[in-house]
Design a protein around this motif. Sequence first.
Motif, short mmCIF file in Angstrom:
data_model
loop_
_atom_site.label_atom_id
_atom_site.label_comp_id
_atom_site.label_asym_id
_atom_site.label_seq_id
_atom_site.Cartn_x
_atom_site.Cartn_y
_atom_site.Cartn_z
N VAL A 119 101.86 -32.78 58.11
CA VAL A 119 100.56 -32.81 57.69
C VAL A 119 99.59 -31.93 58.45
N GLN A 172 95.72 -30.92 59.68
CA GLN A 172 94.44 -31.53 59.85
C GLN A 172 93.63 -30.65 60.57
N LEU A 223 98.48 -41.17 60.85
CA LEU A 223 99.64 -40.71 59.54
C LEU A 223 101.00 -40.58 60.27
N GLY A 279 102.73 -43.01 58.31
CA GLY A 279 102.76 -42.42 56.98
C GLY A 279 103.91 -41.62 56.72
N VAL A 310 105.14 -39.06 58.73
CA VAL A 310 105.09 -37.70 59.05
C VAL A 310 105.78 -37.28 60.15
N LEU A 362 94.66 -34.07 51.46
CA LEU A 362 94.21 -34.99 52.51
C LEU A 362 92.81 -34.94 52.96
N VAL A 414 93.60 -41.40 52.49
CA VAL A 414 94.39 -40.29 53.02
C VAL A 414 95.77 -40.88 53.50
N ALA A 415 96.01 -41.99 53.96
CA ALA A 415 97.16 -42.84 54.24
C ALA A 415 97.90 -43.07 52.76
N THR A 463 97.74 -41.30 50.11
CA THR A 463 97.96 -39.89 49.73
C THR A 463 99.46 -39.44 50.41
N THR A 464 99.18 -39.73 51.77
CA THR A 464 100.25 -39.44 52.41
C THR A 464 101.79 -40.14 52.23
N PHE A 485 103.32 -38.44 48.99
CA PHE A 485 104.08 -37.63 49.22
C PHE A 485 105.39 -37.95 49.76
N SER A 486 105.34 -38.80 50.85
CA SER A 486 106.43 -39.15 51.61
C SER A 486 107.53 -39.46 50.48
#
Length: 349
Positions: A67, A69, A86, A90, A92, A283, A299-300, A302-303, A306-307
Amino acid sequence: MSFSAHAPPAHGGRSQREQSRPASQQAATGFFHAAERPFMGDTTAHLAATRLTDLLTAPGTRPAFGVYQIAGFPDVSASASVAEMLVRHGGVDFVAIGVPHLSPVLGSPEMREAHRCALRGGTQMADVMTVVRHLTRHTAAPVVVMTYFAPVVQCGYRRFAAGLADAGAAGAMILDLPLDEAPEWVAAASDVALHTPQLVSRRASDLRLRQVSSMSTGWVHVPAANASNNPQQVDVTALRIFCQRLRAYQHTPPVVTGVGLCCPEQAAAISPYVDGIVIGSPLIRPLLEQSDWRGACAVAKTTLEFSRALPRPLPAPREADALRSDSPAGATCRRRAEAWNALSPRFSQ
């Protein structure tokens, strides 16, 4: 971005080329909160760089998930705590921290607004290092800083590299690095065991691809979309062909993509052809709309979307539920957000 000019370089002096630049470009930045402490970054940076390499070259079918940021958006504490969240919850694998810039040429309009927001909040290079140090102390995820050329020139290659190594970063990518400056920057970073990923244009010539392949370490960054300001069309076939062309050169490091991705379906479609995927703009939007715990929850969520789209193990179901603001376990997310509020004045608003 404002800089102060009183702190001495933390690791060595400037090169002759840096000394010969105009005085307006020689000012040292307000770089460290504790610039006088002994330099201890070589070993830490070497371990971080090794972890990044292992992550991107691990056998298997899935790409590493990162990600992006911007340090200081929506404020310094929030950017650190959201990135940490994240990584922890998340799915990441690594984090890219952006240095705010007045005129970023890559990314969406939302990304440019986030840069401006961080600058309006007074974010300085020392704050960037604070965010990096927070992440490297509280997570095991490799951290790479992404920046434009001007802030690096202003503080000097060796001082910039030393600060990153001292904060525990795995490397730095200068997005608009001039070709004739690359050897000097790569040498300064190599001296403190930092990776030097480089961005390559999808329109690059064969000569340019060969140069980037030979000078990059850590990864080569390939935009997912041909035009970063029009991310709606990601040509998967064209990206696959370009990655194959890039990998044809000897010593090409792993290939990472990200500029232009806007949805999980795009990430899933390109995942077989790259070693890593980085998302940023998806994000940024939630925090522009709500810079409080609701934005952090979005944000979490959405992450995690994607994951889930990538061929990789998912977070434990209870963690995924806890991060969904619309789930029965949303109260857990709010309790976590209350902890972030203690770190971030803006989240408390």
